[in-house]
Structures are given as C-alpha cells and as structure tokens.
Design an enzyme around this catalytic site. Structure first.
Site, PDB file in Angstrom:
ATOM      1  N   ARG A 111      48.331  -8.232  -4.862  1.00 22.48           N
ATOM      2  CA  ARG A 111      46.895  -9.049  -4.982  1.00 22.48           C
ATOM      3  C   ARG A 111      46.028  -8.533  -5.859  1.00 22.48           C
ATOM      4  O   ARG A 111      45.303  -9.362  -6.430  1.00 22.48           O
ATOM      5  CB  ARG A 111      46.118  -8.483  -3.636  1.00 22.48           C
ATOM      6  CG  ARG A 111      46.768  -9.033  -2.252  1.00 22.48           C
ATOM      7  CD  ARG A 111      45.689  -9.052  -1.060  1.00 22.48           C
ATOM      8  NE  ARG A 111      45.221  -7.389  -0.797  1.00 22.48           N
ATOM      9  CZ  ARG A 111      46.329  -6.746   0.148  1.00 22.48           C
ATOM     10  NH1 ARG A 111      47.375  -7.248   0.500  1.00 22.48           N
ATOM     11  NH2 ARG A 111      45.896  -5.287   0.390  1.00 22.48           N
ATOM     12  N   TYR A 123      44.108 -11.515  -7.947  1.00 23.34           N
ATOM     13  CA  TYR A 123      42.505 -11.632  -8.031  1.00 23.34           C
ATOM     14  C   TYR A 123      42.298 -11.648  -9.515  1.00 23.34           C
ATOM     15  O   TYR A 123      41.346 -12.263  -9.632  1.00 23.34           O
ATOM     16  CB  TYR A 123      41.702 -10.297  -7.538  1.00 23.34           C
ATOM     17  CG  TYR A 123      42.232 -10.267  -5.913  1.00 23.34           C
ATOM     18  CD1 TYR A 123      42.426 -11.359  -5.111  1.00 23.34           C
ATOM     19  CD2 TYR A 123      42.040  -9.010  -5.133  1.00 23.34           C
ATOM     20  CE1 TYR A 123      42.615 -11.569  -4.007  1.00 23.34           C
ATOM     21  CE2 TYR A 123      42.133  -9.100  -3.726  1.00 23.34           C
ATOM     22  CZ  TYR A 123      42.441 -10.296  -3.191  1.00 23.34           C
ATOM     23  OH  TYR A 123      42.581 -10.296  -1.737  1.00 23.34           O
ATOM     24  N   TYR A 161      34.006 -17.912   1.226  1.00 22.57           N
ATOM     25  CA  TYR A 161      33.811 -17.852   2.703  1.00 22.57           C
ATOM     26  C   TYR A 161      33.094 -16.527   2.963  1.00 22.57           C
ATOM     27  O   TYR A 161      33.424 -15.411   2.308  1.00 22.57           O
ATOM     28  CB  TYR A 161      34.949 -18.333   3.400  1.00 22.57           C
ATOM     29  CG  TYR A 161      35.832 -17.155   4.089  1.00 22.57           C
ATOM     30  CD1 TYR A 161      36.848 -16.819   3.482  1.00 22.57           C
ATOM     31  CD2 TYR A 161      35.645 -16.315   5.316  1.00 22.57           C
ATOM     32  CE1 TYR A 161      37.774 -15.766   3.802  1.00 22.57           C
ATOM     33  CE2 TYR A 161      36.512 -15.396   5.711  1.00 22.57           C
ATOM     34  CZ  TYR A 161      37.686 -15.128   5.126  1.00 22.57           C
ATOM     35  OH  TYR A 161      38.482 -14.207   5.316  1.00 22.57           O
TER      36      TYR A 161
END
Lengths: 67, 272
Positions: free
Chosen positions: B69, B73, B95
């Site tokens: 990740r 990112y 979100y």
C-alpha cells in the site's frame, strides 16, 4: 416508472422525510418510492450483503492506513 | 499577453455515508474543479461526486494484489500532484474525513505547498465522528486514546485504562506486510490485545466492536461483549474496537498544590 436503488440510497441519505418514513416502514417506503420488485425484496429480506457487494469495494479501501 | 492558470489543490471529505455528510463547501469545490480525483469506497458516493462534476478520475486502479500500500499511496499522491503541476484546479475527494487514515491527501498537500502553489484540506465527517454519535461517547468525559491497531502492538506505547480506548483497524491487528486487504489474518493480533488488556481491565469488562453505517439502509454495527471474548469476535476491515474507561483516575495532589488548589475545592467547583 421504476426508480433505481442508487437513486433511492442517495435520497435516503439526504432527505429527512424519506429517511423517517423508511425507519417506520422500510418496505412500504421502498415500494412507494418506485423501486423494482427485486430491490424491494432485498430490503424486505434485509439482504445487506447483496447491497454491499453491488456498491462497496473495501478491497480497494483508501482508508487502510500503513502503520 | 497570455496568463497561464496556476494549479491548485483542495482536498475534501465526502463523509462516511453515501451523500448526506458532505459539506456545502466541499460540494462547491467539487463542482468548480477542473478535475476531481476520487478515493471513495462505494459506487453511490462516486455517483454523487460525478453528478457534481463529470470530470472525475478514480484512484483505485492503482491497487494491485500483493503490492505494498505504501507504493500505491505514493502513486496516488504523484497522480494528484501532476495534475496541479499541469496548471489544473484540482479537487481530491476522499470518503470520511480526508485527513483521517488517508495517506495521499496529506502527501499531496505537502508536495503542492513545496511547489509554492495553493493547497488546502477541508474537514469531513470521519468514522470517529460517527462512533461518538452512535455510541454516545464524549471523548472529553474520560479522555481518549485513539490509535491504529498494528502500530500500537509494534511500538512501546503506554495505555491508560482510565481513558476510552479507540483502536482502529482491529481487523488488521498485527498484519505487517502492508499487502493484505482482508480481516482474515488478525487472530494473533487479537490474542495479543486480549493479553495486554487483561492486565489492566477485568476479564468481564464490556468492550465494543463498532462499524459506522456506510449505507443508509441499515444502522451501525455495535457488538458488545466481555473482554475475555475478544479473540472470538469477527472484525472486518472497517471494524474499530472500543474499550470503555475504568472511570476517572484519582486527583493528582501535587499538581493541585502547585496550582494553589485542594481536591475539596475542585470537587466543590464541579458540583456547583
């Protein structure tokens, strides 16, 4: 005319009157909104896993923080 | 004389639910952007943003199974910053709160500011805000320690049982590879948490597994059970473990004295 579950979910999250009606009687509210029978059935059966699999993608969740 | 538009970045949050938790200002920035990058985990929320501004780009194509990740990112950050460098008025919509548990938002703002260009983050409604509302926990009442589950296990933190513990990503507790995106590997982490917590709380102490409602069809997931049952719970990727406080600690007499106060005085003021 049949309305989409997408529209229902969006309105349910932004219309207090619709939300209150849904809390009192989910199936009647979904039916009178104009959802298709299959979508009303999902709500009647509380088949939330089906809804989640249709609309959510947590396997690509941006919110997973690297420690 | 031609004047080239300078790029800018505004990062906004769309809330935890699909539509109703987005602020008016966030909506306006989305509407007025040249391009909107989206980090939103549900299609309804994406649809809401697309209706406000059709020129949207998703970021989730950068995920790949087994890829760290951290790399994903970084690539998201670069994609956002490249659009700003190209002179575009960029909005990045994530979100929840865009600054809570989101790595590329902070990274992109830092890079854009280093370029001497305008960058701003607007607050949004986070899972913690939903938790406070749904569980009726005021973080000011007992104080609050809020942390990521794996980071706490890996580092030498001190837990204060008088404060409410909010342990995020309990479904990834102990997961070190950063390549796992499911909650099937947390058994060892839960066992370790139970061991740590049992040293400070009674085995019967009620704890809570919590998930905010992400769709308006149903309410939040709130499961209450005793601490000794922790290893049997079934968290998901969005689960949070809440350990309620043991109650307020004793007064610190030394600090009260330095402030020219006594415990009786303070208790008197509190009871007025």
């Amino acid at each position: 005319m049949t309305k989409s579950l997408v529209d229902f979910l969006e309105e349910l999250d932004s219309n207090a009157e619709l939300k209150e009606a849904y809390l009192k009687d989910p199936v009647a509210t979904a039916t009178s909104y104009g959802l298709a029978d299959a979508d009303v059935k999902i709500i009647k059966n509380k088949d939330w896993d089906t809804v989640k699999s249709k609309f959510e993608n947590l396997n690509k969740d941006i919110k997973v923080h690297s420690y | 004389m031609s004047t080239k538009q300078l790029g800018s970045l505004v990062v906004v949050g769309t809330g935890i639910s699909v539509a109703g938790q987005m602020t008016l200002l966030a909506q306006s920035y989305i509407e007025n952007a040249d391009i909107v990058f989206m980090g939103i985990s549900n299609k309804i929320g994406e649809n809401v943003v697309k209706k406000l501004n059709p020129n949207t780009v998703q970021l989730d194509d950068l995920y790949q199974a087994g890829k760290s990740r951290a790399i994903t990112y970084q690539q998201m950050t670069d994609r956002i910053v490249d659009a700003v460098k190209a002179g575009q008025k960029v909005c990045a919509a994530f979100y929840g709160h865009p600054g809570v548990f989101v790595n590329p938002s902070h990274g992109a703002i830092k890079k854009v500011k280093e370029l001497g260009l305008r960058a701003e983050m607007l607050p949004g409604i986070s899972a913690e805000d939903c938790l406070i509302a749904d569980l009726g926990i005021d973080p000011a009442h007992y104080g609050c320690q809020s942390y990521e589950a794996t980071q706490f296990l890996f580092r030498d933190y001190k837990l204060d049982p008088h404060m409410t513990q909010i342990i995020w990503q309990i479904g990834l507790a102990g997961e070190a590879s950063l390549g796992v995106l499911d909650a099937d590997h947390c058994k060892a982490g839960l066992e370790l948490y139970q061991e740590i917590l049992m040293k400070m709380y009674p085995a019967e102490h009620e704890i809570i597994l919590y998930e905010a409602a992400t769709l308006p069809l149903y309410g939040p997931r709130i499961e209450r059970f005793p601490l000794y049952e922790l290893t049997n719970c079934q968290p998901t990727l969005i689960s949070t473990l809440v350990v309620p406080s043991l109650g307020l600690p004793d007064y610190h007499q030394g600090r009260l004295t330095k402030l020219g106060l006594t415990q009786e005085q303070v208790m008197g003021y509190r009871n007025q």
